[in-house]
Scaffold this active site. Structure first.
Site, PDB file in Angstrom:
ATOM      1  N   THR A  49      -1.077  -9.696  -3.374  1.00  0.00           N
ATOM      2  CA  THR A  49      -1.457  -9.611  -4.782  1.00  0.00           C
ATOM      3  C   THR A  49      -0.185  -9.318  -5.561  1.00  0.00           C
ATOM      4  O   THR A  49       0.282  -8.177  -5.627  1.00  0.00           O
ATOM      5  CB  THR A  49      -2.496  -8.493  -5.009  1.00  0.00           C
ATOM      6  OG1 THR A  49      -3.605  -8.689  -4.133  1.00  0.00           O
ATOM      7  CG2 THR A  49      -2.980  -8.477  -6.454  1.00  0.00           C
ATOM      8  N   SER A  60       5.086   6.582  12.373  1.00  0.00           N
ATOM      9  CA  SER A  60       4.190   7.733  12.278  1.00  0.00           C
ATOM     10  C   SER A  60       4.729   8.752  11.289  1.00  0.00           C
ATOM     11  O   SER A  60       5.931   8.901  11.124  1.00  0.00           O
ATOM     12  CB  SER A  60       4.019   8.400  13.648  1.00  0.00           C
ATOM     13  OG  SER A  60       3.145   9.508  13.546  1.00  0.00           O
ATOM     14  N   GLY A  61       3.797   9.447  10.673  1.00  0.00           N
ATOM     15  CA  GLY A  61       4.180  10.499   9.729  1.00  0.00           C
ATOM     16  C   GLY A  61       3.367  10.476   8.461  1.00  0.00           C
ATOM     17  O   GLY A  61       3.526  11.343   7.606  1.00  0.00           O
ATOM     18  N   ALA A 114       0.872  -1.177   0.000  1.00  0.00           N
ATOM     19  CA  ALA A 114       0.000   0.000   0.000  1.00  0.00           C
ATOM     20  C   ALA A 114       0.913   1.233   0.000  1.00  0.00           C
ATOM     21  O   ALA A 114       2.144   1.101  -0.037  1.00  0.00           O
ATOM     22  CB  ALA A 114      -0.913  -0.008   1.216  1.00  0.00           C
ATOM     23  N   LYS A 144      -9.967   4.847  14.151  1.00  0.00           N
ATOM     24  CA  LYS A 144      -9.520   3.474  13.905  1.00  0.00           C
ATOM     25  C   LYS A 144      -9.279   2.691  15.187  1.00  0.00           C
ATOM     26  O   LYS A 144      -8.956   1.512  15.132  1.00  0.00           O
ATOM     27  CB  LYS A 144      -8.256   3.486  13.042  1.00  0.00           C
ATOM     28  CG  LYS A 144      -8.523   3.916  11.601  1.00  0.00           C
ATOM     29  CD  LYS A 144      -7.302   3.708  10.732  1.00  0.00           C
ATOM     30  CE  LYS A 144      -7.611   4.001   9.274  1.00  0.00           C
ATOM     31  NZ  LYS A 144      -6.437   3.788   8.393  1.00  0.00           N
ATOM     32  N   ASN A 190       4.030  -8.539  -2.077  1.00  0.00           N
ATOM     33  CA  ASN A 190       2.644  -8.222  -1.768  1.00  0.00           C
ATOM     34  C   ASN A 190       1.797  -9.458  -2.042  1.00  0.00           C
ATOM     35  O   ASN A 190       2.089 -10.246  -2.948  1.00  0.00           O
ATOM     36  CB  ASN A 190       2.141  -7.054  -2.626  1.00  0.00           C
ATOM     37  CG  ASN A 190       0.847  -6.469  -2.099  1.00  0.00           C
ATOM     38  OD1 ASN A 190       0.847  -5.710  -1.136  1.00  0.00           O
ATOM     39  ND2 ASN A 190      -0.276  -6.831  -2.717  1.00  0.00           N
ATOM     40  N   GLU A 195      -2.411  12.509  19.716  1.00  0.00           N
ATOM     41  CA  GLU A 195      -2.866  13.049  18.424  1.00  0.00           C
ATOM     42  C   GLU A 195      -4.373  13.321  18.459  1.00  0.00           C
ATOM     43  O   GLU A 195      -4.837  14.375  18.002  1.00  0.00           O
ATOM     44  CB  GLU A 195      -2.527  12.045  17.329  1.00  0.00           C
ATOM     45  CG  GLU A 195      -2.964  12.419  15.931  1.00  0.00           C
ATOM     46  CD  GLU A 195      -2.662  11.289  14.951  1.00  0.00           C
ATOM     47  OE1 GLU A 195      -3.586  10.887  14.208  1.00  0.00           O
ATOM     48  OE2 GLU A 195      -1.516  10.797  14.939  1.00  0.00           O
TER      49      GLU A 195
END
Length: 532
Positions: free
Chosen positions: A79, A173-174, A56, A304, A77, A234
């Site tokens: 796929t 993170s970022g 991704a 999430k 991956n 956050e």
């Protein structure tokens, strides 16, 4: 002439375009001779410094980042068509090697093999670990770079250690840009893995004043725990910003452009941060018809789960991380939009009617936001401190603050002050005890209190601002009304209480669970004492 030279000459004569030069190393002579016998091509021997599963956007960008720093990355991956597409496009011309199976991925990696998983948290991580193990050897390293729940990382670290494998759970993170040009990395797990991944991680990480925003966090799931707290903070930062936006818009009647100007100015001072910066950009962004796009977005916030995990863990550890909790609840309140619409037609309250000095309001709000952010970070580090005690982790607070200074979503200039505070006093009990921060809070108090009061009088909800101030007032109180609460518990449930040392006596012994028959009818048997 020895056999390896014969093999090499024959091979170069027959397939000169495919052959690569090599150095004869005694330790792996037999392996290389086997390679020669079968045709020794560029892809016939391990060349990958690190492997990555999951193409991704985050995975692709992390691969390109590592390649830019001179590392050869093997990409896989589920796929497999994505692998070929990636190699033919974004990774074309870079030191990225494709793999079409787990076996091929592992075969192309140098030892000890290092594989990063960037897949959906949960079962997918365990499934890929199971697929990797038959093709790996003891001492090889599996790195989970997703948003895994830290108890899962605890379990994986222990299970893999019994089989001789090294597990690392790393917070990343970022966002997409951070992954591409320098994220904040928070690795924890089996510390024996750190020397083998340190250079790669610190090379690809963001830098703050020349220091990499990456260091070893601690044992087992400590890396994912710190990432969880980061995400909780956050949540809090975002909620505070939204409340400031609401006060300026509904309370004082500012336009989106004017609010954007305010955030632009704030981003030059103590509030300088990634989230303030992107909020400015959002408020300046107009749709095709010239109106601010933000005004057309449905006011229901998604999540999430990492903020919720932080709030639940705070309750489990008995830590008053109130601001993150309120930020989570604010999102859940936003999600019941149809019910809120109905309530807006039934329930009444004050309407804002601001007629004061707008500059003064903005200045007060800036100080209120700054003070509330300090509280949020203080609460976050309280939770980290308690987790270290509870789980037996040795956590490096200065390193954690440094990791958050660059590359991540909560990066801000005042994290430099947090880093300094913990470097100066590594065992600092609370961030608010540092002179810089309690001085900043003292300065901000009048504006902070006025902001919360204004919002209450105007009927504008400020759960994050309000709970930050309430926590501060509670934390600085030598005595709280919990004495009455404990008496109530003893009255109706015989839950007992402790007497203040100054009032201890033969009747009320010090440090003893005491039950009183408040009515003369209840008896003298007390309930079991336990902590939830």
């Amino acid at each position: 002439m020895c056999i390896w030279m014969v093999c090499f000459q024959e091979l170069t004569a027959s397939r000169p375009s495919d052959v690569v030069s090599f150095k004869l190393i005694d330790a792996d002579l037999s392996a290389r001779l086997a390679g020669l016998a079968g045709g020794f091509t560029r892809n016939s021997y391990p060349s990958g410094d690190i492997g990555l599963i999951g193409l991704a956007v985050m995975g692709q960008n992390l691969i390109l980042n590592a390649a830019d720093h001179g590392y050869t990355v093997v990409a896989f991956n589920r796929t497999v068509s994505k692998v070929d597409h990636f190699l033919a496009n974004e990774a074309k011309g870079k030191s990225v090697v494709g793999a079409h199976s787990i076996a091929e991925l592992c075969a192309k990696l140098k030892k000890p093999r290092r594989v990063i998983l960037l897949v959906k948290a949960g079962k997918a991580v365990d499934d890929f670990i199971d697929l990797l193990l038959p093709h790996m050897e003891p001492g090889d390293i599996i790195i989970d770079g997703g948003n895994s729940y830290f108890p899962d990382s605890n379990r994986r670290c222990k299970e893999l250690a019994t089989k001789g494998f090294l597990f690392v759970g790393s917070g990343v993170s970022g966002g997409e840009e951070g992954a591409r040009y320098g994220p904040s990395l928070m690795p924890g797990g089996n510390e024996a893995a750190w020397p083998h991944i340190k250079n790669i991680f610190q090379d690809i990480a963001a830098k703050s004043d020349g220091e990499p925003c990456c260091d070893w966090v601690g044992d087992e799931g400590a890396g994912h725990f710190v990432k969880m707290v980061h995400n909780g903070i956050e949540y809090g930062d975002m909620q505070l910003i939204c409340e400031a936006y609401d006060i300026l818009k509904r309370g004082a009647g500012f336009t989106d452009k004017e609010i954007g100007d305010v955030f632009s100015q704030w981003n030059k001072g103590v509030l300088d941060s990634f989230l303030i910066e992107i909020t400015r950009d959002i408020l300046y962004f107009n749709d095709d018809d010239g109106t601010p796009l933000v005004e057309k977005i449905l006011d229901t916030a998604g999540q999430k789960g990492t903020g919720k995990w932080t709030a639940i863990n705070a309750l489990d550890l008995g830590m008053p991380v109130t601001l993150i909790g309120e930020a989570v609840f604010a999102r859940t309140l936003s999600a019941i939009k149809p019910e809120r619409v109905r309530a807006s037609k039934i329930l009444t309250g004050p309407s804002p009617a601001f007629k004061g000095d707008k500059k003064e309001l903005v200045d007060q709000l800036e100080q209120a936001l700054y003070a509330s952010k300090i509280i949020s970070y203080a609460q976050g580090f309280m939770l980290i401190r308690e987790a270290g005690r509870e789980y037996g982790w040795t956590l490096n607070n200065p390193a954690i603050a440094l990791m958050w200074r660059g590359g991540c979503i909560i990066r801000s200039v005042f994290l430099a002050d947090i880093t300094r505070a913990y470097r100066q006093t590594p065992d600092l009990e609370n961030l608010l005890f540092d002179e810089f921060f309690h001085t900043a809070i003292d300065k901000a108090q009048p504006s902070w209190r006025q902001t919360v009061a204004n919002a209450a009088l105007w009927g504008i909800p400020t759960p994050a601002f309000s709970t930050a101030l309430s926590f501060y007032d509670g934390y600085r109180s030598e005595r709280l009304p919990a004495n009455l609460l404990q008496a109530q518990r003893d009255y109706f449930g015989a839950h007992t209480f402790h007497i203040l040392p100054a009032f201890s006596s033969e009747k009320y012994p010090k440090d003893t669970d005491i039950h009183v028959n408040w009515t003369g009818r209840g008896g003298n048997v007390s309930a079991s004492t336990y902590l939830a």
